[in-house]
Design an enzyme around this catalytic site. Structure first.
Site, PDB file in Angstrom:
ATOM      1  N   GLU A 407       0.835  -1.212   0.000  1.00 22.22           N
ATOM      2  CA  GLU A 407       0.000   0.000   0.000  1.00 22.22           C
ATOM      3  C   GLU A 407       0.870   1.262   0.000  1.00 22.22           C
ATOM      4  OE1 GLU A 407      -2.717  -0.846  -0.753  1.00 22.22           O
ATOM      5  OE2 GLU A 407      -3.483  -2.527   0.393  1.00 22.22           O
ATOM      6  N   GLY A 408       2.037   1.165  -0.609  1.00 20.23           N
ATOM      7  CA  GLY A 408       3.000   2.266  -0.602  1.00 20.23           C
ATOM      8  C   GLY A 408       3.903   2.131   0.608  1.00 20.23           C
TER       9      GLY A 408
END
Length: 599
Positions: A407-408
């Site tokens: 998710e980054g």
């Protein structure tokens, strides 16, 4: 401009506005229906996953995880966020957060679940046409079909828009031929639907497509050998002239990057909630083991060093719960307010999530780092057994590590949250510079000494939080002025500022949650929670002081630096807190209950 009836604060404004305890949602306010749904989810984990966790992680039986996945669908767990008209349960955003939270205790299956219900399903729900929704959502909601999300490529990770996968229109204009390679694709091994991002011709931005496995032209490598989450399917996927009907383009041409960004906002806040089940599970294991393990003739839970670890696990988990559900309800309230103006539910959700993208990034970073801390201390409580694959801590330790990457990465998310805040300030969407200027002027003025009524619970703590916000405004405002358009290349400063933001939001959320809980249950019944809020705030001040000092040293000199350091000292000065006694109080309560007992 939308009129928000339940919550007037905008994303990022917690830094410049005070929030009353009664304005936030706390975990303890979930309804009986929501608690029953959470219990059904927990029962599913206890019945279907925990007894077979070794078999799941071994992946020797390729049908095991898909069969568990289908059972989750039969129970309705895969359709929490899908409207009833498309075969789902149509539950609220914060309910979906609660289920993600409980699933967090399911080991590698939590990745399987999150990839399907989040990034696999939501792009269709939020961006699909009515025909696309009608065709795909019912099968995804029931688990008849599994979904995955194909964004990352060998040379396109954090810079997702640089992907090289191509989509070429056929001569008859009826199909796109997709060619390219995707990697780290969760659920790929048994997915029926692939959300694929590709570029058409020389487009600057990605376009998204809904690709069925049955379209052909899809091949895969073997399952990746991973450090953790071993029971989740993770493969490289190759598209070789994969023939996709033009009507399977998702949203508009070149809107893929926007889809990716907005869906990741959801993924980030869901991940923040999604670590909580794991934190509670590990903390509970640690409490029980510490009561059973004896050294020097007594249980190790009688030792101060062990109590300190148990309490700190609880303190950080409690703060993470507080900020996640505060942010989740803010998003839900904004969704309802926007939808009440006649905007479609899907668009309302996207606008609300975009508004609170800063808080979503905070939840992701804070949650993943709390989980890492909790599992690390869990191993330490178990001692030598913590390093053994026969004990639960070894798996938890390995499984947790991915949370800081997907998710980054946490580094990217830190820079995103500060970058978003500054861009909103530059656009006039958030009044950041005016308060920053006022704080700058206050630096050179004679400090006023106001008397705080310490007889009021949390009056002193809220005054500390107010001053910590001044620290951010002082350092962030000066950094924005001194570095101007170069600030985004000063990544260390951006990360320092992010750490200040994160700790302010977490500490304030823990204090507000506890204050509201006291109003519901009384002060006497909330002594452990009060202790946790006080410990977290004391530690947050120390972290903020360090991060701010690093930032100040990196872009100031001489008298300006001295003045800012004086301001930092003034606004981080607090009364000494006996954290040892508070932690012992928290740990003793955990030992008495035999688990993490605060939610």
């Amino acid at each position: 401009m939308s009129t928000v009836t339940k919550q007037s604060i905008n994303g990022g404004e917690f830094l410049i506005k005070e929030t009353a305890a009664q304005e936030i949602f706390i975990f303890e306010e979930f309804s009986e229906e929501q608690k029953m749904m959470a219990q059904a989810c927990q029962d599913f984990i206890d019945t279907e996953i925990h007894p077979r966790i070794e078999d799941i992680d071994s992946m020797k039986n390729p049908e095991l995880v898909p069969s568990i996945f289908h059972k989750a669908g039969e129970l309705g767990l895969l359709g929490i966020s899908v409207p009833e008209e498309f075969g789902g349960m149509g539950m609220s955003f914060n309910t979906s957060m609660l289920i993600a939270d409980i699933i967090g205790g399911a080991g590698s299956f939590s990745t399987t679940y999150g990839a399907h219900t989040g990034i696999g399903t939501l792009p269709i729900l939020y961006y699909g046409t009515e025909d696309q929704k009608s065709k795909y959502l019912p099968k995804l909601a029931t688990g008849e079909w599994a979904a995955c999300y194909c964004l990352t490529e060998p040379d396109a990770g954090s810079d997702a828009n640089s992907g090289k996968t191509k989509a070429t229109l056929t001569a008859d204009g009826k199909h796109y031929l997709i060619n390219g390679q995707k990697m780290w694709i969760s659920n790929a091994g048994f997915a029926d639907i692939f959300i694929v991002f590709a570029k058409i011709e020389d487009d600057k931005n990605l376009t998204a497509f809904i690709v069925e496995k049955g379209f052909g032209g899809i091949t895969m490598n073997e399952e990746e050998k991973k450090m953790g989450i071993k029971g989740s399917s993770t493969r490289q996927v190759f598209f070789n002239d994969c023939k996709v009907p033009v009507e399977n383009m998702l949203s508009e041409r070149q809107n893929g990057f926007k889809i990716a960004v907005n869906i990741l906002n959801i993924g980030r806040i869901k991940l923040g909630a999604g670590v909580l089940g794991g934190c509670r599970t590990v903390a509970t294991y640690a409490v029980k083991y510490a009561g059973e393990r004896k050294q020097f003739g007594v249980a190790i839970n009688s030792f101060g060093a062990i109590k300190q670890k148990l309490a700190e696990m609880a303190v950080r988990t409690y703060a993470c719960e507080s900020l996640c559900y505060r942010a989740g309800q803010d998003i839900e309230d904004r969704m309802e307010a926007i939808a009440s103006e006649g905007i479609s539910d899907a668009e309302a959700k996207l606008k609300a999530l975009e508004q609170f993208a800063i808080e979503a990034a905070i939840a992701k970073v804070h949650g993943s780092e709390v989980l890492d801390y909790v599992v690390d201390q869990g191993v330490q409580v178990y001692g030598g057994m913590g390093y053994s694959a026969d004990a639960p801590m070894e798996r938890a330790y390995r499984d947790a590590r991915i949370s800081r990457i997907y998710e980054g990465t946490n580094e990217i998310n830190r820079m995103l949250m500060v970058g978003m805040l500054l861009k909103r300030a530059m656009k006039g969407e958030i009044n950041l510079f005016e308060p920053a200027m006022a704080v700058s002027q206050e630096l050179t003025s004679v400090p006023s000494f106001e008397t705080i009524d310490t007889s009021e619970l949390f009056a002193a703590e809220k005054e500390v939080i107010k001053k910590l916000k001044k620290v951010f405004l002082m350092v962030g405002g000066k950094a924005a002025m001194a570095l101007a358009d170069k600030i985004e290349s000063e990544q260390e400063v951006m990360m320092n500022l992010a750490d200040v933001m994160i700790e302010i939001y977490a500490a304030e959320s823990a204090v507000l949650r506890t204050e509201k809980l006291v109003s519901l249950r009384g002060e006497e019944a909330c002594q452990p929670q009060i202790a946790m809020a006080q410990v977290y705030l004391f530690e947050a001040v120390e972290k903020i002081q360090t991060a701010a000092k690093e930032a100040i040293a990196s872009f100031t000199k001489g008298d300006e630096q001295k003045v800012m350091l004086m301001g930092l000292k003034r606004w981080t000065k607090t009364d000494l807190v006996n954290t040892k006694e508070l932690r012992r109080q928290i740990a003793d309560y955990m030992i008495e209950k035999g688990k993490y007992p605060f939610s």
